[in-house]
Design a protein around this motif. Structure first.
Motif, PDB file in Angstrom:
ATOM      1  N   LEU A 204       0.805  -1.221   0.000  1.00 44.37           N
ATOM      2  CA  LEU A 204       0.000   0.000   0.000  1.00 44.37           C
ATOM      3  C   LEU A 204       0.839   1.273   0.000  1.00 44.37           C
ATOM      4  O   LEU A 204       0.296   2.376  -0.047  1.00 44.37           O
ATOM      5  N   GLY A 205       2.151   1.101   0.070  1.00 45.07           N
ATOM      6  CA  GLY A 205       3.008   2.284   0.159  1.00 45.07           C
ATOM      7  C   GLY A 205       2.928   2.946   1.522  1.00 45.07           C
ATOM      8  O   GLY A 205       3.251   4.129   1.664  1.00 45.07           O
ATOM      9  N   ALA A 206       2.489   2.187   2.539  1.00 48.12           N
ATOM     10  CA  ALA A 206       2.357   2.727   3.893  1.00 48.12           C
ATOM     11  C   ALA A 206       3.675   2.562   4.639  1.00 48.12           C
ATOM     12  O   ALA A 206       4.182   1.448   4.760  1.00 48.12           O
ATOM     13  N   PRO A 207       4.260   3.631   5.153  1.00 43.75           N
ATOM     14  CA  PRO A 207       5.596   3.549   5.750  1.00 43.75           C
ATOM     15  C   PRO A 207       5.632   2.840   7.093  1.00 43.75           C
ATOM     16  O   PRO A 207       4.629   2.776   7.820  1.00 43.75           O
ATOM     17  N   ASP A 208       6.802   2.331   7.405  1.00 41.29           N
ATOM     18  CA  ASP A 208       7.088   1.764   8.715  1.00 41.29           C
ATOM     19  C   ASP A 208       7.224   2.925   9.699  1.00 41.29           C
ATOM     20  O   ASP A 208       8.045   3.824   9.509  1.00 41.29           O
ATOM     21  N   LEU A 209       6.411   2.915  10.751  1.00 36.53           N
ATOM     22  CA  LEU A 209       6.423   4.001  11.730  1.00 36.53           C
ATOM     23  C   LEU A 209       7.319   3.706  12.924  1.00 36.53           C
ATOM     24  O   LEU A 209       7.412   4.528  13.838  1.00 36.53           O
TER      25      LEU A 209
END
Length: 292
Positions: free
Chosen positions: A235-240
Motif C-alpha cells: 500500500l506504500g504505507a511507511p514503517d512508523l
C-alpha cells in the motif's frame, strides 16, 4: 581659427572647430586600424566563399568547403547513438544480477544513469539521490513500495498517484483532523503514540496520551500501517517504528501528517523514458545503495 592651422604640440592640422579654447585636431586614422579593417574584409569575403553563409530561400549557399554543421552534428549524434546501442542491447537482454556483475556494463550504467537521473529525477530527489522533506532518500534501504529490482522498475514506470498512468501506484494518507474524521485531542494523542513507536523515550510522562493514541491507532490506522506500525509495502504505507521519515519525524511534523493528510505524487515515466532507460535507472539506484 583657420582650418589650415597646425597644432604646435602634436604637429597635426586642426579642423577649425573650437570649444571653450579646445581645438579639434584633424588626426588621421591610425594605420593599424586600416590594417585590421582590411584583414576583416578579406576574411569576410573568404568566409562567404568557403563556408555556408548566404540564405537562399529554403536553402543556403554551401560554400566551397561544404562545411555543414547541421550534418556534422547529426552524424555525431548518430555515432553516439550507435555506440550507446552496443551496450544498451546487452542491458536490455540481461537480468539485473548479470548487469551488476559485469564491470564494463556497470561503468556505462553509472555514467549514463547519472545523466538520466540528473535530467529526470534530481529536481525532486537531489543530485545525490538523498531526497529531502516530501521526497524519499533513494540511497538507503527503506522503500515505501519495496526495494527489489522489479518493484523499483515498476514504480519508475507507473509513478505514484500519477494521472499519466492507468496502472499508477495509489497511496493516500487521510486528513484525519482537517476532514473531521478525528477530534483534535485524538489527533494529538495518536501523534504521541506514533512518535513513541520510533522514540520510546517520548512516552515518558505521556502515558495517558500514548494509551489513548494506541486505541485511536488501532481503530483508524492499522489497516495500512499494521498492528505494530511496521507499514505495508503493498500500500506504500511507511514503517512508523524506524527513524526514517518522509515528511519529518518531530512531533509537529507527525501531527501535521495526521491532521492534514499526505498524498505525494511521482510522475509515471513509462511514456517519457524507454524501457532500457528505465532499466538503467533501476540499476543505477540499486548501485547507489538501495539494495545489496
Amino acid at each position: 581659427m583657420a582650418v589650415g592651422e597646425r597644432d604646435p604640440h602634436s604637429g597635426h592640422m586642426t579642423t577649425g572647430h573650437e570649444w571653450n579654447g579646445i581645438k579639434e585636431l584633424n588626426t588621421p586614422v591610425p594605420k593599424a586600424v586600416w590594417f585590421f579593417l582590411i584583414v576583416t574584409v578579406i576574411f569576410s569575403v573568404g568566409y562567404w566563399v568557403l563556408m555556408p553563409a548566404w540564405p537562399l530561400g529554403r536553402t543556403y549557399s554551401r560554400g566551397l568547403l561544404d562545411n555543414d554543421q547541421k550534418e556534422i552534428v547529426a552524424e555525431r549524434v548518430s555515432a553516439a547513438a550507435d555506440a550507446r546501442a552496443a551496450w544498451t542491447r546487452r542491458i536490455a537482454t540481461s537480468n539485473y544480477d548479470q548487469i551488476r556483475a559485469d564491470p564494463a556494463l556497470m561503468a556505462n550504467v553509472r555514467e549514463d544513469g547519472h545523466r538520466l537521473f540528473g535530467d529526470n529525477c534530481a529536481a525532486c530527489h537531489g543530485m545525490d539521490a538523498k531526497g529531502h522533506a516530501g521526497f524519499p532518500n533513494l540511497t538507503d534501504r527503506d522503500w515505501l513500495w519495496g526495494g527489489d529490482p522489479d518493484t523499483i522498475a515498476h514504480t519508475i514506470a507507473v509513478g505514484i498517484n500519477s494521472p499519466a498512468s492507468k496502472d499508477t501506484r495509489v497511496s493516500q494518507m487521510l486528513a484525519f483532523g482537517k476532514d473531521g474524521i478525528l477530534a483534535n485531542d485524538a489527533v494529538l494523542a495518536v501523534a504521541d503514540y506514533v512518535k513513541s513507536l520510533s522514540d520510546p523515550a517520548w512516552a515518558k510522562g505521556k502515558a495517558v496520551s500514548v494509551a489513548k493514541g494506541r486505541e485511536v491507532f488501532a481503530a483508524n490506522c492499522v489497516a495500512c500501517h499494521g498492528d505494530q506500525g511496521h507499514g505495508n509495502a503493498q500500500l506504500g504505507a511507511p514503517d512508523l517504528t524506524d527513524r526514517t521519515w518522509l515528511y519529518g519525524g518531530d512531533i509537529d511534523a507527525i501531527y501535521a501528517s495526521i491532521h492534514n493528510g499526505r498524498q505525494g505524487e511521482m510522475p509515471a515515466w513509462e511514456h517519457r523514458l524507454s524501457p532500457v532507460d528505465r532499466k538503467i535507472l533501476t540499476v543505477f539506484l540499486l548501485d547507489k545503495g538501495g539494495k545489496p
